[in-house]
Design a protein around this motif. Structure first.
Motif, PDB file in Angstrom:
ATOM      1  N   ARG A   1       0.805   0.930  11.077  1.00 13.05           N
ATOM      2  CA  ARG A   1       1.526   0.976   9.806  1.00 13.05           C
ATOM      3  C   ARG A   1       1.518  -0.337   9.050  1.00 13.05           C
ATOM      4  N   VAL A   2       1.226  -1.430   9.728  1.00 16.34           N
ATOM      5  CA  VAL A   2       1.181  -2.717   9.026  1.00 16.34           C
ATOM      6  C   VAL A   2      -0.205  -3.356   9.107  1.00 16.34           C
TER       7      VAL A   2
ATOM      8  N   PRO B   1      -3.468  -1.119   7.422  1.00 17.55           N
ATOM      9  CA  PRO B   1      -3.607  -1.156   5.962  1.00 17.55           C
ATOM     10  C   PRO B   1      -3.737  -2.559   5.404  1.00 17.55           C
ATOM     11  N   ALA B   2      -3.053  -3.522   6.020  1.00 21.20           N
ATOM     12  CA  ALA B   2      -3.108  -4.882   5.483  1.00 21.20           C
ATOM     13  C   ALA B   2      -4.487  -5.503   5.689  1.00 21.20           C
TER      14      ALA B   2
ATOM     15  N   LEU C   1       3.886   2.097  -7.360  1.00 16.90           N
ATOM     16  CA  LEU C   1       3.466   1.158  -6.322  1.00 16.90           C
ATOM     17  C   LEU C   1       4.179  -0.172  -6.540  1.00 16.90           C
TER      18      LEU C   1
ATOM     19  N   TYR D   1      -6.542   1.474  -3.613  1.00 18.56           N
ATOM     20  CA  TYR D   1      -5.971   1.695  -4.945  1.00 18.56           C
ATOM     21  C   TYR D   1      -4.704   0.889  -5.169  1.00 18.56           C
ATOM     22  N   TRP D   2      -4.061   0.485  -4.058  1.00 16.29           N
ATOM     23  CA  TRP D   2      -2.768  -0.172  -4.176  1.00 16.29           C
ATOM     24  C   TRP D   2      -2.889  -1.649  -4.483  1.00 16.29           C
ATOM     25  N   GLN D   3      -4.113  -2.176  -4.384  1.00 14.45           N
ATOM     26  CA  GLN D   3      -4.248  -3.616  -4.522  1.00 14.45           C
ATOM     27  C   GLN D   3      -3.916  -4.082  -5.926  1.00 14.45           C
TER      28      GLN D   3
ATOM     29  N   TRP E   1       0.814  -1.219   0.000  1.00  8.51           N
ATOM     30  CA  TRP E   1       0.000   0.000   0.000  1.00  8.51           C
ATOM     31  C   TRP E   1       0.847   1.268   0.000  1.00  8.51           C
TER      32      TRP E   1
ATOM     33  N   VAL F   1      -2.821 -11.379   8.279  1.00 10.69           N
ATOM     34  CA  VAL F   1      -1.806 -10.416   7.847  1.00 10.69           C
ATOM     35  C   VAL F   1      -0.482 -11.154   7.653  1.00 10.69           C
ATOM     36  N   ASP F   2       0.185 -10.851   6.562  1.00 12.85           N
ATOM     37  CA  ASP F   2       1.404 -11.556   6.192  1.00 12.85           C
ATOM     38  C   ASP F   2       2.464 -11.438   7.295  1.00 12.85           C
TER      39      ASP F   2
ATOM     40  N   LEU G   1       5.507  -9.386   6.464  1.00  9.18           N
ATOM     41  CA  LEU G   1       5.451  -7.928   6.554  1.00  9.18           C
ATOM     42  C   LEU G   1       5.550  -7.491   8.010  1.00  9.18           C
TER      43      LEU G   1
END
Ligand SMILES: Nc1ncnc2c1ncn2[C@@H]1O[C@H](COP(=O)(O)OP(=O)(O)OP(=O)(O)O)[C@@H](O)[C@H]1O
Ligand SMILES: [Mg+2]
Lengths: 279, 286
Positions: free
Chosen positions: B197-198, B201-202, A144, B277-279, A105, B176-177, B180
């Motif tokens: 931060r992890v 969002p995850a 990204l 949007y990042w997916q 992200w 969650v991974d 990460l």
């Protein structure tokens, strides 16, 4: 098994010379299921030295690296980095994993800054562009992770590790997921980047050529239980050419050394050997 | 994503997942990707026209299955009298308040049981067994406790919303991974930073799925709540239509439920797409 009886005291160790960056003293790792992953590992690495750890799959290389990184604790023994005993991750230790492990992200720019703390925005920006330039990805700052190729993503991971200026950088098969051509390019690239701050590098690899191109010293581990089997100081001049006769001779020597460990290859090697223990 | 490796994209452009594809025929508006949503309208419109036509030739008995035009007329007259606005407002209010309560509680508990193994061991078995009770079975109890007024309705809706949100969030956090999370540990994030931060969002994709299905159930349960006893609301119109023998009122209410449900879901979906949007998923590239 004669383990050293040194107490795991939290005091810094006065007997290590100044030039030692990393010291492992009788490190033993036994997992909760009783499996002996590492047995009595003694190792010292000089400041600025590049050391490769090689060995068959499952001989404990990743485990060793994770212990140095402070992500895992040894069952016995002690690790010192820069004369400080290690029990948890430290800012002066950088880690690069087999996969890039970027936050999907965050943009490249934000990913690179992930580990930076306590700096002003301007300082962060300055540092970020500095390392992005070193890995050659300035143009991709706003991309990204999903828009990057595997090699580019791994370079971002390198930038993320470099930005905190670690005095020792641990790499666990950093290029093994990449194709041979990109891998060779990144190996040379890593050496180029290394020139700037000359951090100590400890590199786990399966790739003999990678070890030969990069390292000052190669350490061969033997599995079940994981022990240091042999150690080679590479007297090859730099920059090294993969086609050199001496290089090829070294390659043969190392391959032979690795073959000696073939007898214990039968041990299982799970793909993802880390259970929930780290959580 | 064939072009992405040669040209870095600024963030603003990466948000447009449906950017026109140069190769595909962009000549006719129906085929350009901007107008693709029209495709979804084709079938409903055909059905409506068929329904209207069949009603006019007397195929459908008007006292049981009135024509769309009659339904629209009903909606129109309700609008003119100002009644419709009140019904919609009260129903929307119930859904929103119930949704906020239910998803709020689910967010707290789901995050807790997902993140902490101890909380999971203590809380999850209880919540899972409560989940197996059909939510409507609570109705008599809620009415006994809270009366027939708003609180019991809101409670029912909240219960309906709770479980999908709770389940999705909890399993989202658990999945969650680990790799990460480990990166976060290498950079010495404390628990709070790690969550922010992890984990947050995850977990967002799973959470948004949970919120959307929770909202769907919220609409389901507002109907149940209003059928069981209300003097206002779209659900009341259903009952009213039934007791006074006006199927057009029932159909009007059903249509309004469909429209409002779709609308609120679209709002959540849009917010979700903005946040995600990042997916890098198949669905976004079509
Ligand atoms: N958490 C764990 N519990 C039990 N056994 C483990 C655990 N983690 C690793 N092991 C075992 O310890 C041994 C060493 O694992 P490690 O991942 O360090 O090997 P490796 O040398 O890095 O192997 P590879 O080259 O395949 O990456 C393996 O046999 C593995 O099965
Ligand atoms: Mg490994």
């Amino acid at each position: 098994m004669a383990y050293s009886d040194k107490p795991n005291s939290a005091s810094s160790d006065p007997f290590t010379p100044e030039t030692i960056m990393l010291r492992l003293d009788g490190v033993v790792k036994q997992f909760s299921n009783g499996f002996m992953a590492l047995d009595d590992i003694h190792l010292t690495v000089e400041v600025g030295e590049i050391v490769s750890l090689v060995g068959t799959s499952g001989c404990g290389k990743s485990t060793l690296l994770r212990i140095i990184a402070g992500l895992d604790v040894p069952t016995l023994g002690q690790v010192w980095v820069n004369h400080q005993p290690i029990a948890s991750p430290q800012p002066e230790i950088g880690m690069i994993f087999q996969e890039p492990r970027l936050m999907p992200w965050l943009t490249v720019y934000e990913n690179v800054q992930f580990g930076l703390a306590g700096l002003s925005k301007a300082e962060k920006e300055h540092l970020t562009y500095l390392v992005l330039e070193r890995v050659g990805l300035t143009a991709f700052a706003q991309a990204l992770p999903r828009q990057l190729s595997g090699g580019m993503a791994q370079r971002v991971a390198i930038a993320r590790a470099l930005i905190t200026k670690p005095s020792i950088l641990l790499l666990d098969e950093p290029f093994s997921a990449l194709d041979a051509f990109i891998r060779m390019k990144l190996q040379d690239h890593l050496l180029e980047i290394w020139q700037y701050d000359r951090p100590t590098l400890v590199l786990v690899t399966h790739d003999i050529e990678e070890a030969l191109v990069l390292s000052d010293r190669v350490i061969v581990l033997r599995s079940n239980p994981g022990r240091i089997h042999q150690e080679f100081v590479l007297d090859l001049p730099r920059p090294r050419k993969r086609t050199d006769l001496r290089f090829q001779q070294w390659k043969e020597r190392l391959l032979n050394a690795l073959d000696l460990t073939a007898d214990s290859r039968s041990s299982s090697s799970a793909e993802d050997p880390l259970p929930l223990e780290v959580y | 994503m064939s072009q992405s490796q040669t040209s870095p994209r600024s963030r603003s452009t990466t948000r447009h997942h449906n950017r026109p594809q140069p190769g595909k025929a962009a000549s006719h508006p129906l085929f350009s990707s901007r107008w693709l949503w029209i495709r979804g309208l084709v079938l409903p419109v055909v059905c409506l026209i068929g329904w209207e036509g069949l009603s006019h030739i007397g195929f459908f008995p008007p006292n049981l299955f009135p024509a769309p035009s009659t339904v629209v007329q009903t909606i129109w007259s309700l609008t003119l009298s100002g009644e419709l606005f009140q019904h919609i407002a009260i129903t929307l209010y119930r859904v929103v308040v119930g949704f906020v309560i239910g998803s709020g509680a689910a967010t707290l508990l789901g995050a807790l049981t997902g993140y902490s193994r101890l909380a999971h061991q203590f809380l999850d078995p209880l919540l899972q067994s409560l989940r197996n009770i059909p939510s409507l079975a609570w109705v008599p109890l809620f009415i006994l406790w809270m009366g027939i007024q708003e609180p019991s309705k809101l409670a029912l809706i909240a219960v309906g919303v709770f479980f999908p949100v709770y389940l999705n969030l909890m399993s989202g956090v658990q999945q969650v991974d680990r790799k990460l999370v480990e990166v976060g540990k290498v950079y010495r994030l404390n628990s709070l930073q790690l969550i922010q931060r992890v984990f947050l969002p995850a977990t967002l994709p799973a959470y948004i799925v949970g919120l959307r299905s929770g909202l769907g159930l919220g609409w389901m349960f507002v109907v149940a709540a209003e059928i069981m006893g209300a003097s206002q609301g779209l659900g009341y119109l259903l009952v009213d239509g039934q007791t006074t023998g006006r199927p057009e009122l029932i159909l009007a209410s059903i249509l309004l439920f469909a429209g409002l449900g779709k609308l609120t879901d679209a709002v959540l979906a849009t917010v979700g797409h903005r946040l995600l949007y990042w997916q890098d998923s198949y669905g976004l590239q079509r």
